[in-house]
Each structure stands twice: as C-alpha cells, then as structure tokens.
Design an enzyme around this catalytic site. Structure first.
Site, PDB file in Angstrom:
ATOM      1  N   ASP A   9       0.890  -1.166   0.000  1.00  0.00           N
ATOM      2  CA  ASP A   9       0.000   0.000   0.000  1.00  0.00           C
ATOM      3  C   ASP A   9       0.926   1.213   0.000  1.00  0.00           C
ATOM      4  O   ASP A   9       1.582   1.503   1.000  1.00  0.00           O
ATOM      5  CB  ASP A   9      -0.886  -0.040   1.257  1.00  0.00           C
ATOM      6  N   ASP A 169     -13.069   5.318   1.978  1.00  0.00           N
ATOM      7  CA  ASP A 169     -11.624   5.381   2.221  1.00  0.00           C
ATOM      8  C   ASP A 169     -11.161   6.838   2.221  1.00  0.00           C
ATOM      9  O   ASP A 169     -11.074   7.474   1.171  1.00  0.00           O
ATOM     10  CB  ASP A 169     -10.916   4.577   1.110  1.00  0.00           C
TER      11      ASP A 169
END
Ligand code: AMP
Length: 586
Positions: A9, A169
């Site tokens: 990520d 998110d």
C-alpha cells in the site's frame, strides 16, 4: 511457491508492505508497527533517509524533505530535495526501496515482485507513474489493484455468501468510495468515485492556517512567511486533529514560535472537536455526495448495502461513522486496522498471483471514460471537439473497443488522434492524455476509414491502435508518452541514479532484472538487424525532437509487436521507416 510477491500500500501519508505467511496476510514489521511514513529526505550528511527519520526532520529541514509525494504522481513536476531535483516517481521509488528492503530482511530472501495498490480514482498517468516508481526501485509491478478492492479482499476473501460492500476510504491525500460485490472470493467493483485531492492533509492545513491567523492577529507575530514555523504548526495541527478523534478538546502548545519586542512568544490554544467538525463540515458533505453518486452508479439503494468498511487513517474521525450510520442505519466496520487493511488485501492478491488461491478472480472497472475528439454536434450546434467515448466509466476490465472514423477530405495527409479522459461532452473540458499523428496513404479519397481501438488492461493502462482500413497500416501507442513518462533509456538512467543515492544497505539486489513485460521488452531473441536498429533508435530518443520521438517510440513498439507475432516482413518494413527517421536525424 518460489518467488515472493509482496503486497504494497503506497499511501500518501503512510505505506506498508505485507505478505502471505502460513496462509495469512501479515504486515511485515521492522522493529515498529509496520507503518512507514511516506516521507523521504536527505540528511545532514547527504544520505537518503526514508520514513519516521525523514518525517522528523521535515520540521527542521523542510527544504531537504518531501512529504505526500503521492499527490504529485502522474505529473512531471520537479521536486527539489536538498540540492537536487527529482520526479515524483523517483521520490516514491525511495519509499518502495525501503519497503522492499524491509520485506527482504523479514523474509530472508530477494523480493523483486509486488502488487501495488492505488486509489480507484487514480488516472492512467498516475497508475503509470506508480508502475515506473516500482521499476526504479527494482520491483516488477505484477499487478496494480484499486485500494477499495484490496480492502474488500482483506475483509471478505474467505466468505461464501454474496455481500455488497461500500468502502469509504479517507486517507491523508485522497478520498475514494466504492461499492463492490464479493461472492466466494470474487470481487466485482460495481462503482467507484472520489476525489484525488481531499484528505487528512487538507484538515491539517485548515487547522494550521487557523493557528497561523491566531499567531498573527492575537500574538502579533508573523509566521506564514516562515516555513520552519509553519511546518511546526502543521505537525501540531495533525496531533490535535488525531487527539480530537478520542477527546472532545485538544490543547495545542508550541513553545518559542517567535519573538515580540525581544521576548519569546509561546502558542497555547484550545481546540474543540465541535469546532473541528464545523471546520471540515463542507469536506465531509462532499464525501457524502460521492457516496450518493456511488450508490446511483451501482443502481443500489442504501438498504442494499450489506456492510460498510472504513479505510484510511482519517476515518477515525468520529463524525464520519456518525454520518454513515445516519444514512445507512448500520455501523461501519473498522475492526481490521484502517491503516493496514489495504496492504493486507494487496498481500492476498499477491498470494493469488503466486498461485496460493487459484480459484479466485478479481474483477475491476474503470472509474473514467476514455475517448477521442471528433467533429460533431453539441447542443444542436457544430462542434469541432465533440467527445466520442470509446470505453465508458464503470466498464469491466480488461476492456477493448474499436470505432470507425472517417477522413474529411480527399488527399488528406494525416489525422490527429487525441485521447481524452473524462465525462464532458466537449473534449476540451476533459483531460487530454495523449495526441498522436497518423500519416495517411497518399491520394486517399474523402471518407477513408480509420479504425481506432482502445484497449484498457487490468491495471487501467491504456493502449491505442489506429489502423488505416484500406492499407492495414497501423500505429500503436501506450499512453505513457502522453505525460512525458520515462523512455527505456531515461528509466535506466534514473534507476542508476536512485541506486547510487541509495547506497548499500543490505537486502538482496539484482536477483532478477526488472522488466515491464509488454512495452519495454529488450531486444533479446530478435533478428540482429532489428535489434541493432532498435538499440540505435533508443540511444537517440532523448535528443530527438518531441514529434520524432513519439514516432520513433511507436515504430519501436510496432517492430517488437511484429516480431512477437512472427510478422518479420512487416517488421522489415517498419525498420525501413525507423531508418529513415534516424538518417534524417543524422
Ligand atoms: P492514510 O493515508 O490512510 O495513511 O491516512 C493518513 C491520514 O490519517 C493522515 O492525515 C492522518 O493525520 C490521519 N489520521 C491518522 N490517525 C487519525 C486519527 N486518530 N484521527 C484523525 N485522523 C487521523
């Protein structure tokens, strides 16, 4: 399982690397909690530093430190760090190198492959830049997946019943909302939308600006022209913001932030959660507008959502859960750490790429419409730049579509193909991501057909092919040229430079030559005359004028494709065209 593929990520604020260990996705830690601040700097001795060390020096040496580089990915903005300039890909490459090193230390073996996540709303250019960052760092990016897809995998990869999940998110720099359907490990993105420029950094800036105003108006000291003080205020602002997620009030104390009549001035400010919520109310409203849009795009009512997942550090702000609960009548889930969820999902996908779970497939969609510009009508009036969509938003990937276009007049010598991304009917209002010139066969009649094919792969990377129907001649392009992405030669120069700056820090370097499997294949296995001309052309790419450069890149690609498909005669023809350009360039 021979070769390790890690899940990464690459976040705006923090980055993580994860791997499947004994069948479970795990965050790889290096005497820490596994969270690496996405900060890069040059220390006093001129050495590259990454992570917490760089973040700590941001306050005292902002000119030697780079934060939130993800926001610049896909642009060719030069970033000054110390006494050198870098491209966003190069700064990101340092972060990836640090994660690669960490993975190699923990796993005890070379790591040269990764699945990297990007916001679903990332443009083509931003995805390319992410890929290039991986390459510079010595990582072959086997797959780019959307962050919400990764989050859904982390939560639901093992459940068998069908679930419709909304992923909200909100990170440091970007906001994404996606609705996915997950069924026996298969994730299908139903809709995805968001904002590339909204996140916790904006909240920090608002608080820091408020503090600066307080310093200037109440404490009568000037701070906004002092980068070091502003960096301290920003840091204090972030700490206060995070404290307010757990407490109704936060005390902001900063000593020695200036002098008035030779006396030191200290800042002491009490900030309440209520005031903070008011300050960011409009931003949060905007996120809820996106939630509504995602529902509409997926043709779902709020009651059809089985689960809401929170991802990204900023979703710890309590008001966000409240707003979602008010709308959906259910509490959002955040039991998997919102900071780690995406990396864990990337590792699950990496595991699948390694063959750990061969029954599962990942379906993805494009969050943008891709098309071209042509003469047409707009609101009943002639329009020279009518946007003609080829691949529409929310189409399942991979997607390919061909449309026919016609020349305007007899003896037309060339057509210009513009590639745009966006939703507006006038192409001028969309983002132009590429422009290619295609010379036509001499003496073509009016209305000659040009077939234009767009091919969007699983990573959201767009390949374009235009074919003159009468002669079958083609031009190909990969959209990376559109935002002045790296040529092969620039890539190796950059890789060498970044490697040199990185120095020797252990790890396992160079076990495998990193290559992009499609557009940057080398000349191995090619007939020697073709290999020679390609190598010659690549050496001249950098000094060639932009227009010739594009043409040369196209020809190199075409020769490679022709050789791959065994069409040696065609490759020979293309070689002649390339030779002509090289001859002309001298
Ligand atoms: P990410 O990009 O997902 O790593 O998220 C980082 C962002 O989350 C930064 O802007 C942080 O300041 C923010 N953040 C982290 N923890 C909290 C918290 N407890 N409350 C509010 N924001 C937070």
């Amino acid at each position: 399982m021979d070769e390790a593929i890690v899940g990464i990520d690459l976040g705006t604020t923090n980055s993580e690397v994860a791997f499947i260990i004994n069948g479970n996705a795990e965050i790889l830690k290096d005497n820490d909690n596994g969270i690496l601040p996405s900060c890069v700097g040059v220390n006093n001795e001129g050495k590259i530093i990454v992570g917490a060390e760089a973040r700590n020096q941001a306050v005292i040496a902002p000119e030697r430190t780079v934060l939130s580089v993800k926001r610049l990915m896909g642009t060719d903005r030069k970033i000054r760090m110390g006494d050198a300039d870098y491209l966003p890909q190069e700064i990101s490459a340092f972060i990836l190198k640090e994660l690669k090193l960490r993975a190699e230390k923990v796993l005890g073996k070379a790591v040269s492959k990764a699945v990297i996540t990007v916001p679903a709303y990332f443009t083509d250019a931003q995805r390319h830049a992410t890929r290039e960052a991986g390459q510079i760092a010595g990582l072959n990016v086997v797959r780019i997946i959307n962050e919400p897809t990764a989050a859904a995998l982390a939560y639901e990869s093992t459940r068998s019943e069908t679930q419709r999940i909304l992923i909200y998110d909100l990170g440091g720099g970007t906001f994404d909302v996606s609705i996915v359907k997950i069924e026996q490990g298969v994730v299908e993105v139903l809709s995805s939308t968001g904002d590339n420029h909204l996140g916790g950094d904006d909240f920090d800036k608002k608080i820091a600006d408020m503090l600066a105003e307080h310093c200037e108006k109440e404490l009568k000291i000037s701070v906004s022209d002092k980068p070091v003080i502003m960096a301290r205020l920003k840091r204090a602002a972030e700490n206060a913001k995070m404290a307010l997620s757990a407490e109704p009030y936060a005390k902001i104390e900063e000593d020695h932030i200036g002098k008035r009549t030779w006396k030191d001035v200290h800042l002491s400010y009490e900030f309440s959660r209520v005031a903070f919520e008011k300050m960011i109310e409009d931003d949060l409203e905007r996120t809820m507008d996106s939630v509504n849009k995602a529902l509409k795009d997926a043709s779902l009512l709020p009651s059809a959502i089985d689960k809401i997942i929170l991802v990204g550090g900023s979703t710890r702000i309590p008001r966000i859960s409240e707003m979602l609960e008010e709308k959906f009548g259910q509490l959002p889930h955040s039991e998997i750490d919102p900071d780690l969820c995406v990396a864990l999902g990337a590792a699950i996908q990496a595991g699948r790429e390694m063959g750990c779970d061969s029954t599962s497939i990942l379906l993805d969609i494009t969050p943008y419409t891709f098309g071209t510009s042509a003469i047409g009508e707009l609101d009943g009036l002639p329009c020279m730049t009518r946007f003609v969509p080829l691949i529409r938003r929310n189409t399942k990937l991979p997607a390919s579509r061909t449309e026919a276009f016609y020349t305007l007049y007899e003896n037309q010598e060339m057509v210009e193909i513009k590639v745009c991304q966006g939703e507006n009917p006038d192409a001028l209002d969309n983002i132009r991501i590429g422009k290619y010139k295609f010379s036509l066969t001499p003496k073509s009649p009016e209305g000659s057909v040009i077939l234009l094919n767009f091919d969007l792969d699983l990573n959201g990377i767009l390949k374009i092919e235009a074919t003159e129907k009468s002669s079958g001649r083609k031009i190909n392009a990969v959209i990376e040229n559109a935002f002045s992405g790296f040529t092969e030669q620039e890539m190796s120069v950059s890789k060498r430079r970044i490697d040199e700056m990185w120095g020797d820090r252990g790890g396992f370097e160079g076990d495998e030559e990193v290559s992009e499997d499609n557009d940057t294949a080398d000349t191995e296995g090619m007939p020697p005359d073709l290999a020679e001309i390609i190598e010659k052309a690549e050496l001249q790419l950098k000094s060639a004028p932009a227009e010739d450069r594009d043409e040369m890149i196209n020809l190199i690609e075409d020769i490679r494709d022709a050789v791959k498909e065994g069409m040696l005669e065609e490759a020979g023809e293309l070689k002649k065209e390339l030779e002509d350009i090289l001859y002309y360039l001298g």
